[in-house]
Design an enzyme around this catalytic site. Sequence first.
Site, PDB file in Angstrom:
ATOM      1  N   ASN A 122      37.261  22.880 -67.272  1.00 36.95           N
ATOM      2  CA  ASN A 122      35.813  22.790 -67.019  1.00 36.95           C
ATOM      3  C   ASN A 122      35.575  22.387 -65.563  1.00 36.95           C
ATOM      4  O   ASN A 122      36.521  22.264 -64.789  1.00 36.95           O
ATOM      5  CB  ASN A 122      35.157  21.819 -68.001  1.00 36.95           C
ATOM      6  CG  ASN A 122      35.757  20.437 -67.898  1.00 36.95           C
ATOM      7  OD1 ASN A 122      35.721  19.803 -66.840  1.00 36.95           O
ATOM      8  ND2 ASN A 122      36.350  19.962 -68.992  1.00 36.95           N
TER       9      ASN A 122
ATOM     10  N   PHE B 264      30.593   8.512 -71.292  1.00 38.06           N
ATOM     11  CA  PHE B 264      29.583   9.342 -70.649  1.00 38.06           C
ATOM     12  C   PHE B 264      29.209  10.428 -71.655  1.00 38.06           C
ATOM     13  O   PHE B 264      30.007  10.752 -72.539  1.00 38.06           O
ATOM     14  CB  PHE B 264      30.141  10.003 -69.380  1.00 38.06           C
ATOM     15  CG  PHE B 264      30.027   9.150 -68.142  1.00 38.06           C
ATOM     16  CD1 PHE B 264      30.810   8.026 -67.988  1.00 38.06           C
ATOM     17  CD2 PHE B 264      29.128   9.491 -67.133  1.00 38.06           C
ATOM     18  CE1 PHE B 264      30.717   7.238 -66.838  1.00 38.06           C
ATOM     19  CE2 PHE B 264      29.020   8.725 -65.978  1.00 38.06           C
ATOM     20  CZ  PHE B 264      29.810   7.603 -65.832  1.00 38.06           C
TER      21      PHE B 264
HETATM   22  O1  PMT Z   1      33.872  14.733 -62.568  1.00 39.57           O
HETATM   23  P1  PMT Z   1      32.550  15.030 -61.893  1.00 39.57           P
HETATM   24  O2  PMT Z   1      32.546  16.366 -61.224  1.00 39.57           O
HETATM   25  O3  PMT Z   1      32.110  13.912 -60.973  1.00 39.57           O
HETATM   26  O4  PMT Z   1      31.429  15.137 -63.025  1.00 39.57           O
HETATM   27  C1  PMT Z   1      31.038  14.006 -63.742  1.00 39.57           C
HETATM   28  C2  PMT Z   1      30.919  14.284 -65.257  1.00 39.57           C
HETATM   29  C3  PMT Z   1      29.796  15.282 -65.497  1.00 39.57           C
HETATM   30  C4  PMT Z   1      32.236  14.837 -65.804  1.00 39.57           C
HETATM   31  C5  PMT Z   1      30.600  12.892 -65.911  1.00 39.57           C
HETATM   32  O5  PMT Z   1      29.407  12.391 -65.391  1.00 39.57           O
HETATM   33  C6  PMT Z   1      30.473  13.034 -67.419  1.00 39.57           C
HETATM   34  O6  PMT Z   1      29.433  13.325 -67.966  1.00 39.57           O
HETATM   35  N1  PMT Z   1      31.597  12.808 -68.157  1.00 39.57           N
HETATM   36  C7  PMT Z   1      31.699  13.049 -69.598  1.00 39.57           C
HETATM   37  C8  PMT Z   1      32.033  14.483 -69.872  1.00 39.57           C
HETATM   38  C9  PMT Z   1      32.190  14.782 -71.373  1.00 39.57           C
HETATM   39  O7  PMT Z   1      33.243  15.127 -71.812  1.00 39.57           O
HETATM   40  O8  PMT Z   1      31.109  14.533 -72.045  1.00 39.57           O
HETATM   41  P2  PMT Z   1      31.017  14.690 -73.689  1.00 39.57           P
HETATM   42  O9  PMT Z   1      29.584  14.450 -73.986  1.00 39.57           O
HETATM   43  O10 PMT Z   1      31.617  15.971 -74.094  1.00 39.57           O
HETATM   44  O11 PMT Z   1      31.911  13.510 -74.241  1.00 39.57           O
HETATM   45  C10 PMT Z   1      31.384  12.225 -74.564  1.00 39.57           C
HETATM   46  C11 PMT Z   1      32.456  11.161 -74.301  1.00 39.57           C
HETATM   47  O12 PMT Z   1      33.594  11.393 -75.095  1.00 39.57           O
HETATM   48  C12 PMT Z   1      32.927  11.119 -72.865  1.00 39.57           C
HETATM   49  O13 PMT Z   1      33.080   9.769 -72.480  1.00 39.57           O
HETATM   50  C13 PMT Z   1      34.268  11.846 -72.904  1.00 39.57           C
HETATM   51  O14 PMT Z   1      35.171  11.334 -71.916  1.00 39.57           O
HETATM   52  C14 PMT Z   1      34.758  11.539 -74.305  1.00 39.57           C
HETATM   53  N2  PMT Z   1      35.582  12.603 -74.906  1.00 39.57           N
HETATM   54  C15 PMT Z   1      35.116  13.878 -75.033  1.00 39.57           C
HETATM   55  C16 PMT Z   1      35.908  14.846 -75.646  1.00 39.57           C
HETATM   56  C17 PMT Z   1      37.176  14.476 -76.122  1.00 39.57           C
HETATM   57  N3  PMT Z   1      37.962  15.378 -76.721  1.00 39.57           N
HETATM   58  N4  PMT Z   1      37.609  13.218 -76.005  1.00 39.57           N
HETATM   59  C18 PMT Z   1      36.845  12.287 -75.412  1.00 39.57           C
HETATM   60  O15 PMT Z   1      37.248  11.136 -75.274  1.00 39.57           O
END
Ligand code: PMT
Length: 400
Positions: A210, A325
């Site tokens: 991504n 996040f």
């Molecule tokens: O890296 P940059 O270019 O600076 O961009 C920043 C960002 C957009 C990546 C950051 O601000 C952000 O939003 N990070 C979270 C991205 C994400 O995976 O979001 P999510 O809504 O899909 O996941 C929610 C949470 O679960 C996140 O804390 C993620 O790290 C975690 N997760 C998600 C999927 C997974 N399989 N395992 C996880 O632990």
Amino acid sequence: MKLTGKTVVLGITGGIAAYKACELCSRLRKAGAETYVIMTKNACQFVAPLSFETLSNHPVVTDTFARPETWEVEHVALAKKADIFVIAPATANIMAKMACGIADDMLSTTVLATKAPVLIAPAMNTGMWDNAATQANAETLKRRGVHFVGPEGGYLACGDTGAGRMSEPEAIFDAICSMLCPVQDMAGLNVLVTAGPTREALDPVRYITNHSSGKMGYAVAEAARKRGANVTLLSGPVQLNAPEGVQVVDVTSTQDLYDRMMEYCEKQHIIIQAAAPADFTPLSFAEEKIKKDDDGNITFIMKQTQDVAQAVGKRKLPGQVLIGFAAETEKVNEHAKKKLAKKNLDMIVANDVTMPGAGFNVDTNIVTFITEDGMEDMPQLSKADVAEKLLDRALKLYRK
Ligand code: PMT
């Protein structure tokens, strides 16, 4: 006095915001800093050197009458003296010179020679700031460790509205203080941060990933380190330099991230998950490079990856603070709140990744801090500023 014993070299370049640097110079002196001012020839068109001479109580170095050979002595002396080198306002021109290593006047020569941390406060017309050349120069300087404060958005002296206003003297002063005397309010805490994307391999040459650049997570790790924490950064593949003093553990796939997280999570007081791990991975890995066939299409069956944050949430220790996040494209707060509960987080930082200036691969973000007690919307801030605000809240939750 906050800055007693510190030496600030303050560079002034030619822009209307030069007059605001008088207030900055005065604040620095009142705070006890020895302040030496270098003005470019153009800066002297906006403010008389005498003003800075009076405010700093030191002779001002200008190029107006200086012969090039005097630079050799003076630029080295000032470059060595500096505990911090500040340029405010910083024009597009000085940024371009710094990015290219051009040293053709006293200021560019001195900043090139210094080993002190450098902070710049850009100020220019919004078109100049947005120009691809200026943006590329800003990226280069940031990569090399130059710190930025601003520019802010708003009404500009040229009549345009947009990004390009120099930050207020108070904000620049605060940035100087936090670089020279960072608060150590996280001393003794173990903080784990995740950052960047993951890669899910399809075959030996291809993978799914991504747009995460790692900038958000790296900003959090760097800020926590400066505040005295022992920081472990689980980082996906990114093009960023490791922040000084941070233990970086490289991961590639979501499974790697899960494995490393399970190894490190129990020792942590605070865990902040800014990474964007892939939610899906190919069901099977092709041992050899997948070949094209005449059909023209290809189908992959994907399976869900481990949800790392949810797994950490399940084994959360008493007193531990977990922050995630949420990268959303619609119903941002609603989806984020669901994740807060599902992943047993103390706070989730929601960002709408479709908004300009927010989310993936930019230097700013627009976030909402969500806890079970409520929500706080933030304006567009640099990722460094988002990191500071996030850590303020993380500490509050930790001490609750
Ligand atoms: O890296 P940059 O270019 O600076 O961009 C920043 C960002 C957009 C990546 C950051 O601000 C952000 O939003 N990070 C979270 C991205 C994400 O995976 O979001 P999510 O809504 O899909 O996941 C929610 C949470 O679960 C996140 O804390 C993620 O790290 C975690 N997760 C998600 C999927 C997974 N399989 N395992 C996880 O632990």
